[in-house]
Design an enzyme around this catalytic site. Structure first.
Site, PDB file in Angstrom:
ATOM      1  N   LYS A  17     118.807  52.451 -18.483  1.00 18.90           N
ATOM      2  CA  LYS A  17     117.993  53.674 -18.416  1.00 18.90           C
ATOM      3  C   LYS A  17     118.855  54.938 -18.379  1.00 18.90           C
ATOM      4  O   LYS A  17     118.442  55.960 -18.916  1.00 18.90           O
ATOM      5  CB  LYS A  17     117.007  53.634 -17.244  1.00 18.90           C
ATOM      6  CG  LYS A  17     117.643  53.757 -15.889  1.00 18.90           C
ATOM      7  CD  LYS A  17     116.625  53.730 -14.785  1.00 18.90           C
ATOM      8  CE  LYS A  17     117.263  53.515 -13.435  1.00 18.90           C
ATOM      9  NZ  LYS A  17     118.282  54.477 -13.029  1.00 18.90           N
ATOM     10  N   ARG A  92     111.625  57.020  -6.560  1.00 21.31           N
ATOM     11  CA  ARG A  92     112.034  55.623  -6.446  1.00 21.31           C
ATOM     12  C   ARG A  92     111.133  54.838  -5.509  1.00 21.31           C
ATOM     13  O   ARG A  92     111.321  53.638  -5.340  1.00 21.31           O
ATOM     14  CB  ARG A  92     113.458  55.618  -5.877  1.00 21.31           C
ATOM     15  CG  ARG A  92     114.437  54.707  -6.573  1.00 21.31           C
ATOM     16  CD  ARG A  92     115.775  54.963  -5.912  1.00 21.31           C
ATOM     17  NE  ARG A  92     116.829  54.116  -6.352  1.00 21.31           N
ATOM     18  CZ  ARG A  92     117.621  54.356  -7.388  1.00 21.31           C
ATOM     19  NH1 ARG A  92     117.441  55.399  -8.141  1.00 21.31           N
ATOM     20  NH2 ARG A  92     118.603  53.540  -7.662  1.00 21.31           N
ATOM     21  N   ARG A 131     129.380  46.227 -16.304  1.00 22.96           N
ATOM     22  CA  ARG A 131     129.618  47.592 -15.828  1.00 22.96           C
ATOM     23  C   ARG A 131     130.574  47.593 -14.637  1.00 22.96           C
ATOM     24  O   ARG A 131     131.417  48.472 -14.509  1.00 22.96           O
ATOM     25  CB  ARG A 131     128.288  48.243 -15.431  1.00 22.96           C
ATOM     26  CG  ARG A 131     128.435  49.705 -15.074  1.00 22.96           C
ATOM     27  CD  ARG A 131     127.101  50.367 -14.878  1.00 22.96           C
ATOM     28  NE  ARG A 131     126.598  50.151 -13.537  1.00 22.96           N
ATOM     29  CZ  ARG A 131     125.373  50.522 -13.150  1.00 22.96           C
ATOM     30  NH1 ARG A 131     124.563  51.095 -13.990  1.00 22.96           N
ATOM     31  NH2 ARG A 131     124.980  50.315 -11.918  1.00 22.96           N
ATOM     32  N   ARG A 137     132.225  51.039 -10.367  1.00 15.27           N
ATOM     33  CA  ARG A 137     131.418  51.825  -9.441  1.00 15.27           C
ATOM     34  C   ARG A 137     131.412  51.154  -8.079  1.00 15.27           C
ATOM     35  O   ARG A 137     131.266  49.938  -7.986  1.00 15.27           O
ATOM     36  CB  ARG A 137     129.979  51.921  -9.980  1.00 15.27           C
ATOM     37  CG  ARG A 137     129.551  53.341 -10.241  1.00 15.27           C
ATOM     38  CD  ARG A 137     128.220  53.377 -10.909  1.00 15.27           C
ATOM     39  NE  ARG A 137     127.136  53.030 -10.011  1.00 15.27           N
ATOM     40  CZ  ARG A 137     125.859  53.190 -10.329  1.00 15.27           C
ATOM     41  NH1 ARG A 137     125.538  53.679 -11.506  1.00 15.27           N
ATOM     42  NH2 ARG A 137     124.921  52.868  -9.478  1.00 15.27           N
ATOM     43  N   ARG A 148     120.100  46.610  -4.186  1.00 12.09           N
ATOM     44  CA  ARG A 148     119.429  47.577  -5.062  1.00 12.09           C
ATOM     45  C   ARG A 148     118.337  46.920  -5.890  1.00 12.09           C
ATOM     46  O   ARG A 148     117.273  47.485  -6.110  1.00 12.09           O
ATOM     47  CB  ARG A 148     120.464  48.284  -5.949  1.00 12.09           C
ATOM     48  CG  ARG A 148     121.140  49.442  -5.207  1.00 12.09           C
ATOM     49  CD  ARG A 148     122.560  49.686  -5.660  1.00 12.09           C
ATOM     50  NE  ARG A 148     122.658  49.958  -7.062  1.00 12.09           N
ATOM     51  CZ  ARG A 148     123.644  49.492  -7.853  1.00 12.09           C
ATOM     52  NH1 ARG A 148     124.580  48.714  -7.362  1.00 12.09           N
ATOM     53  NH2 ARG A 148     123.659  49.810  -9.113  1.00 12.09           N
TER      54      ARG A 148
HETATM   55  P1  ADP Z   1     121.150  52.242  -9.860  1.00 16.03           P
HETATM   56  O1  ADP Z   1     119.845  52.504 -10.605  1.00 16.03           O
HETATM   57  O2  ADP Z   1     122.115  51.414 -10.632  1.00 16.03           O
HETATM   58  O3  ADP Z   1     120.921  51.725  -8.472  1.00 16.03           O
HETATM   59  P2  ADP Z   1     121.488  55.132  -9.421  1.00 16.03           P
HETATM   60  O4  ADP Z   1     122.587  55.918  -9.991  1.00 16.03           O
HETATM   61  O5  ADP Z   1     120.110  55.428  -9.880  1.00 16.03           O
HETATM   62  O6  ADP Z   1     121.902  53.622  -9.726  1.00 16.03           O
HETATM   63  O7  ADP Z   1     121.485  55.239  -7.833  1.00 16.03           O
HETATM   64  C1  ADP Z   1     122.646  54.961  -7.075  1.00 16.03           C
HETATM   65  C2  ADP Z   1     122.349  55.113  -5.577  1.00 16.03           C
HETATM   66  O8  ADP Z   1     122.012  56.490  -5.297  1.00 16.03           O
HETATM   67  C3  ADP Z   1     121.180  54.317  -5.029  1.00 16.03           C
HETATM   68  O9  ADP Z   1     121.531  52.979  -4.706  1.00 16.03           O
HETATM   69  C4  ADP Z   1     120.820  55.137  -3.796  1.00 16.03           C
HETATM   70  O10 ADP Z   1     121.714  54.915  -2.741  1.00 16.03           O
HETATM   71  C5  ADP Z   1     121.020  56.565  -4.279  1.00 16.03           C
HETATM   72  N1  ADP Z   1     119.778  57.110  -4.867  1.00 16.03           N
HETATM   73  C6  ADP Z   1     119.599  57.445  -6.175  1.00 16.03           C
HETATM   74  N2  ADP Z   1     118.348  57.911  -6.388  1.00 16.03           N
HETATM   75  C7  ADP Z   1     117.714  57.862  -5.193  1.00 16.03           C
HETATM   76  C8  ADP Z   1     116.412  58.175  -4.752  1.00 16.03           C
HETATM   77  N3  ADP Z   1     115.476  58.640  -5.598  1.00 16.03           N
HETATM   78  N4  ADP Z   1     116.112  57.999  -3.445  1.00 16.03           N
HETATM   79  C9  ADP Z   1     117.021  57.537  -2.594  1.00 16.03           C
HETATM   80  N5  ADP Z   1     118.270  57.199  -2.921  1.00 16.03           N
HETATM   81  C10 ADP Z   1     118.634  57.349  -4.212  1.00 16.03           C
END
Ligand code: ADP
Length: 198
Positions: A17, A92, A131, A137, A148
């Site tokens: 995504k 989320r 990845r 990461r 996650r």
């Molecule tokens: P992924 O989809 O691979 O988990 P993201 O880059 O979307 O990666 O998110 C990485 C981390 O950032 C999440 O595991 C969380 O800790 C934090 N995060 C991102 N977006 C949110 C959100 N909307 N609410 C709370 N935490 C978030």
């Protein structure tokens, strides 16, 4: 037809995504607002926010809703988001959906479409493993990935039914070449009258 669009892209970790979000946003000339990217940039720069969220991200947990929503609200008031934006990683969970609704309604706006990237679990796990090797990461450890994915299934997947009730979800098959998937997304959005600039 309009080239402005207020979009959200949703999909499990490893669904691609982030990559598709950038391509779609480029086509519309709108900014990507990725909460994960915002948090990672702050961590890298060592800001106060970064220090607050480092441990949370490393564990694969969610940053508190109010804090995340405040950051997104602030970002969406920037000039470049006035005619549209593509949200990636936010909202989320249903609490964040309510917080975003409140903000957008207050501005007389609403999301135009929610792109749901559908990828089988095995395929996303495979992409995540790749990845982890390529990008290193810090939250791509087995433990944080599992956390996650669990949060995605329990908290994020339910937001799709909320948006489906509004009739704005486009479910896109996320297996295929990069270009094929981008084209599928563009075609679905075009049906909604959301046409890209290029
Ligand atoms: P992924 O989809 O691979 O988990 P993201 O880059 O979307 O990666 O998110 C990485 C981390 O950032 C999440 O595991 C969380 O800790 C934090 N995060 C991102 N977006 C949110 C959100 N909307 N609410 C709370 N935490 C978030």
């Amino acid at each position: 037809m309009t080239s402005s669009a207020r979009l959200l892209i949703v999909g499990p970790q490893g669904s691609g995504k982030g990559t598709q979000g950038v391509l779609v946003a480029e086509g519309f000339g709108i900014p990507v607002v990725s909460t994960g990217d915002i948090f990672r940039a702050n961590i890298k720069e060592g800001t106060e926010l970064g220090q607050q969220v480092t441990a949370i991200l490393d564990a694969g947990d969610l940053v508190p809703d109010e804090l995340t929503s405040a950051i997104v609200r602030d970002r969406l008031t920037h000039e470049d988001a006035a005619h549209g934006f593509l949200l990636d990683g936010y909202p989320r969970n249903t609490a964040q959906v309510a917080q975003l609704d409140e903000f957008l309604t207050g501005r007389g706006e609403a999301l135009d479409a929610v792109i749901l990237l559908d990828v089988p679990r095995e395929e996303s796990l495979e992409r995540l493993r790749l990845r982890a090797i390529e990008q290193g990461r810090s939250d791509d450890t087995d433990e944080a990935i599992a956390k996650r994915l669990d949060i995605y299934e329990q908290e994020t997947a339910p937001i799709i039914s909320v948006y489906a009730e509004r009739g704005i979800v486009d479910r896109i098959d996320g297996v295929g070449s990069l270009d094929e998937i981008t084209e599928r997304i563009a075609a679905a959005l075009a049906v909604r009258g959301l046409a890209q600039r290029v």
